[in-house]
Design a protein around this motif. Structure first.
Motif, PDB file in Angstrom:
ATOM      1  N   PHE A  32       0.825  -1.210   0.000  1.00 19.88           N
ATOM      2  CA  PHE A  32       0.000   0.000   0.000  1.00 19.88           C
ATOM      3  C   PHE A  32       0.860   1.261   0.000  1.00 19.88           C
ATOM      4  O   PHE A  32       0.637   2.189  -0.784  1.00 19.88           O
ATOM      5  CB  PHE A  32      -0.913  -0.038   1.234  1.00 19.88           C
ATOM      6  CG  PHE A  32      -1.901   1.079   1.316  1.00 19.88           C
ATOM      7  CD1 PHE A  32      -3.139   0.970   0.712  1.00 19.88           C
ATOM      8  CD2 PHE A  32      -1.613   2.235   2.023  1.00 19.88           C
ATOM      9  CE1 PHE A  32      -4.070   1.990   0.796  1.00 19.88           C
ATOM     10  CE2 PHE A  32      -2.524   3.262   2.111  1.00 19.88           C
ATOM     11  CZ  PHE A  32      -3.762   3.137   1.503  1.00 19.88           C
ATOM     12  N   GLU A  33       1.867   1.304   0.862  1.00 17.88           N
ATOM     13  CA  GLU A  33       2.716   2.488   0.996  1.00 17.88           C
ATOM     14  C   GLU A  33       3.510   2.767  -0.280  1.00 17.88           C
ATOM     15  O   GLU A  33       3.712   3.920  -0.658  1.00 17.88           O
ATOM     16  CB  GLU A  33       3.667   2.336   2.191  1.00 17.88           C
ATOM     17  CG  GLU A  33       2.963   2.297   3.541  1.00 17.88           C
ATOM     18  CD  GLU A  33       2.292   0.946   3.864  1.00 17.88           C
ATOM     19  OE1 GLU A  33       2.518  -0.052   3.140  1.00 17.88           O
ATOM     20  OE2 GLU A  33       1.507   0.909   4.832  1.00 17.88           O
ATOM     21  N   ALA A  34       3.966   1.712  -0.953  1.00 10.99           N
ATOM     22  CA  ALA A  34       4.719   1.881  -2.200  1.00 10.99           C
ATOM     23  C   ALA A  34       3.823   2.418  -3.310  1.00 10.99           C
ATOM     24  O   ALA A  34       4.241   3.271  -4.101  1.00 10.99           O
ATOM     25  CB  ALA A  34       5.350   0.561  -2.622  1.00 10.99           C
ATOM     26  N   VAL A  35       2.586   1.942  -3.358  1.00  7.22           N
ATOM     27  CA  VAL A  35       1.643   2.423  -4.373  1.00  7.22           C
ATOM     28  C   VAL A  35       1.328   3.896  -4.119  1.00  7.22           C
ATOM     29  O   VAL A  35       1.354   4.712  -5.050  1.00  7.22           O
ATOM     30  CB  VAL A  35       0.354   1.572  -4.374  1.00  7.22           C
ATOM     31  CG1 VAL A  35      -0.680   2.156  -5.323  1.00  7.22           C
ATOM     32  CG2 VAL A  35       0.673   0.131  -4.742  1.00  7.22           C
ATOM     33  N   ARG A  36       1.041   4.235  -2.880  1.00  4.12           N
ATOM     34  CA  ARG A  36       0.769   5.638  -2.544  1.00  4.12           C
ATOM     35  C   ARG A  36       1.942   6.519  -2.932  1.00  4.12           C
ATOM     36  O   ARG A  36       1.760   7.566  -3.567  1.00  4.12           O
ATOM     37  CB  ARG A  36       0.455   5.782  -1.058  1.00  4.12           C
ATOM     38  CG  ARG A  36       0.212   7.255  -0.655  1.00  4.12           C
ATOM     39  CD  ARG A  36      -0.031   7.418   0.828  1.00  4.12           C
ATOM     40  NE  ARG A  36       1.087   6.859   1.565  1.00  4.12           N
ATOM     41  CZ  ARG A  36       0.963   6.173   2.693  1.00  4.12           C
ATOM     42  NH1 ARG A  36      -0.210   5.967   3.236  1.00  4.12           N
ATOM     43  NH2 ARG A  36       2.025   5.698   3.307  1.00  4.12           N
ATOM     44  N   ALA A  37       3.148   6.134  -2.562  1.00  2.00           N
ATOM     45  CA  ALA A  37       4.336   6.937  -2.875  1.00  2.00           C
ATOM     46  C   ALA A  37       4.512   7.090  -4.383  1.00  2.00           C
ATOM     47  O   ALA A  37       4.855   8.175  -4.865  1.00  2.00           O
ATOM     48  CB  ALA A  37       5.575   6.297  -2.254  1.00  2.00           C
ATOM     49  N   HIS A  38       4.279   6.045  -5.142  1.00  6.03           N
ATOM     50  CA  HIS A  38       4.407   6.089  -6.601  1.00  6.03           C
ATOM     51  C   HIS A  38       3.512   7.180  -7.189  1.00  6.03           C
ATOM     52  O   HIS A  38       3.963   7.995  -7.999  1.00  6.03           O
ATOM     53  CB  HIS A  38       4.049   4.725  -7.191  1.00  6.03           C
ATOM     54  CG  HIS A  38       3.921   4.714  -8.671  1.00  6.03           C
ATOM     55  ND1 HIS A  38       5.005   4.681  -9.517  1.00  6.03           N
ATOM     56  CD2 HIS A  38       2.816   4.735  -9.470  1.00  6.03           C
ATOM     57  CE1 HIS A  38       4.586   4.682 -10.767  1.00  6.03           C
ATOM     58  NE2 HIS A  38       3.267   4.715 -10.770  1.00  6.03           N
ATOM     59  N   TYR A  39       2.253   7.184  -6.798  1.00  5.15           N
ATOM     60  CA  TYR A  39       1.316   8.154  -7.367  1.00  5.15           C
ATOM     61  C   TYR A  39       1.538   9.564  -6.826  1.00  5.15           C
ATOM     62  O   TYR A  39       1.531  10.526  -7.596  1.00  5.15           O
ATOM     63  CB  TYR A  39      -0.129   7.689  -7.171  1.00  5.15           C
ATOM     64  CG  TYR A  39      -0.477   6.569  -8.118  1.00  5.15           C
ATOM     65  CD1 TYR A  39      -0.790   6.831  -9.445  1.00  5.15           C
ATOM     66  CD2 TYR A  39      -0.450   5.240  -7.708  1.00  5.15           C
ATOM     67  CE1 TYR A  39      -1.078   5.813 -10.330  1.00  5.15           C
ATOM     68  CE2 TYR A  39      -0.738   4.206  -8.581  1.00  5.15           C
ATOM     69  CZ  TYR A  39      -1.051   4.502  -9.899  1.00  5.15           C
ATOM     70  OH  TYR A  39      -1.320   3.486 -10.772  1.00  5.15           O
ATOM     71  N   VAL A  40       1.758   9.702  -5.535  1.00  7.11           N
ATOM     72  CA  VAL A  40       1.989  11.042  -4.964  1.00  7.11           C
ATOM     73  C   VAL A  40       3.248  11.663  -5.566  1.00  7.11           C
ATOM     74  O   VAL A  40       3.232  12.820  -6.009  1.00  7.11           O
ATOM     75  CB  VAL A  40       2.077  10.979  -3.424  1.00  7.11           C
ATOM     76  CG1 VAL A  40       2.577  12.303  -2.851  1.00  7.11           C
ATOM     77  CG2 VAL A  40       0.721  10.619  -2.820  1.00  7.11           C
ATOM     78  N   GLN A  41       4.322  10.923  -5.617  1.00 11.33           N
ATOM     79  CA  GLN A  41       5.562  11.456  -6.183  1.00 11.33           C
ATOM     80  C   GLN A  41       5.415  11.746  -7.671  1.00 11.33           C
ATOM     81  O   GLN A  41       5.914  12.750  -8.170  1.00 11.33           O
ATOM     82  CB  GLN A  41       6.718  10.482  -5.935  1.00 11.33           C
ATOM     83  CG  GLN A  41       7.109  10.398  -4.483  1.00 11.33           C
ATOM     84  CD  GLN A  41       8.083   9.260  -4.191  1.00 11.33           C
ATOM     85  OE1 GLN A  41       8.533   8.559  -5.095  1.00 11.33           O
ATOM     86  NE2 GLN A  41       8.398   9.065  -2.915  1.00 11.33           N
ATOM     87  N   GLY A  42       4.709  10.873  -8.392  1.00 12.87           N
ATOM     88  CA  GLY A  42       4.513  11.076  -9.818  1.00 12.87           C
ATOM     89  C   GLY A  42       3.697  12.318 -10.129  1.00 12.87           C
ATOM     90  O   GLY A  42       4.057  13.104 -11.013  1.00 12.87           O
ATOM     91  N   PHE A  43       2.602  12.509  -9.416  1.00  7.96           N
ATOM     92  CA  PHE A  43       1.767  13.685  -9.651  1.00  7.96           C
ATOM     93  C   PHE A  43       2.476  14.972  -9.241  1.00  7.96           C
ATOM     94  O   PHE A  43       2.434  15.964  -9.966  1.00  7.96           O
ATOM     95  CB  PHE A  43       0.427  13.563  -8.926  1.00  7.96           C
ATOM     96  CG  PHE A  43      -0.598  12.768  -9.681  1.00  7.96           C
ATOM     97  CD1 PHE A  43      -1.203  13.276 -10.823  1.00  7.96           C
ATOM     98  CD2 PHE A  43      -0.957  11.498  -9.267  1.00  7.96           C
ATOM     99  CE1 PHE A  43      -2.153  12.535 -11.526  1.00  7.96           C
ATOM    100  CE2 PHE A  43      -1.897  10.748  -9.960  1.00  7.96           C
ATOM    101  CZ  PHE A  43      -2.495  11.265 -11.095  1.00  7.96           C
ATOM    102  N   THR A  44       3.125  14.958  -8.090  1.00  6.83           N
ATOM    103  CA  THR A  44       3.804  16.190  -7.658  1.00  6.83           C
ATOM    104  C   THR A  44       4.985  16.512  -8.574  1.00  6.83           C
ATOM    105  O   THR A  44       5.226  17.682  -8.874  1.00  6.83           O
ATOM    106  CB  THR A  44       4.248  16.112  -6.183  1.00  6.83           C
ATOM    107  OG1 THR A  44       5.073  14.966  -5.981  1.00  6.83           O
ATOM    108  CG2 THR A  44       3.038  16.036  -5.250  1.00  6.83           C
ATOM    109  N   ALA A  45       5.681  15.503  -9.078  1.00  6.36           N
ATOM    110  CA  ALA A  45       6.774  15.749 -10.023  1.00  6.36           C
ATOM    111  C   ALA A  45       6.254  16.329 -11.331  1.00  6.36           C
ATOM    112  O   ALA A  45       6.963  17.068 -12.015  1.00  6.36           O
ATOM    113  CB  ALA A  45       7.538  14.451 -10.293  1.00  6.36           C
ATOM    114  N   ALA A  46       5.003  16.024 -11.669  1.00  4.84           N
ATOM    115  CA  ALA A  46       4.385  16.545 -12.889  1.00  4.84           C
ATOM    116  C   ALA A  46       3.755  17.923 -12.674  1.00  4.84           C
ATOM    117  O   ALA A  46       3.099  18.445 -13.564  1.00  4.84           O
ATOM    118  CB  ALA A  46       3.348  15.559 -13.412  1.00  4.84           C
ATOM    119  N   GLY A  47       3.929  18.495 -11.478  1.00  8.03           N
ATOM    120  CA  GLY A  47       3.436  19.840 -11.215  1.00  8.03           C
ATOM    121  C   GLY A  47       2.054  19.932 -10.597  1.00  8.03           C
ATOM    122  O   GLY A  47       1.473  21.014 -10.522  1.00  8.03           O
TER     123      GLY A  47
END
Length: 92
Positions: A32-47
């Protein structure tokens, strides 16, 4: 849906496009934590700006916005180490 690729190992379990927007769900074995980190980091990196809308030990809802673009992310922890990811965008 959105700028973040699907988390590796998850498969699409549902997809719908309607006048209300687009809704896609993914399901599979993952931490669960890895999936959350993947999406949160991906969206924030995309602005995208992130807001946590709701959180419990087994589920979380986030909203990501960038200008006029809004994407809702929901995560659900299932038994046996499985996770459901739901991404939803409103119609424009």
């Amino acid at each position: 849906l959105g700028p973040v690729p699907r988390f590796s190992g998850l498969v699409r379990s549902a997809f719908s496009r309607s006048e209300g927007g687009v809704d896609v769900r993914y399901l599979g074995p993952a931490a669960f934590e890895a999936v959350r980190a993947h999406y949160v980091q991906g969206f924030t990196a995309a602005g995208y700006a992130q807001e946590v809308m709701e959180a419990t030990p087994d589920a979380e809802s986030h909203r990501f916005t960038a200008g006029e673009d809004t994407i809702a992310l929901s995560l659900l922890r299932l038994p046996a180490g499985r996770v459901v990811v739901r991404l939803k965008t409103p119609a424009h």
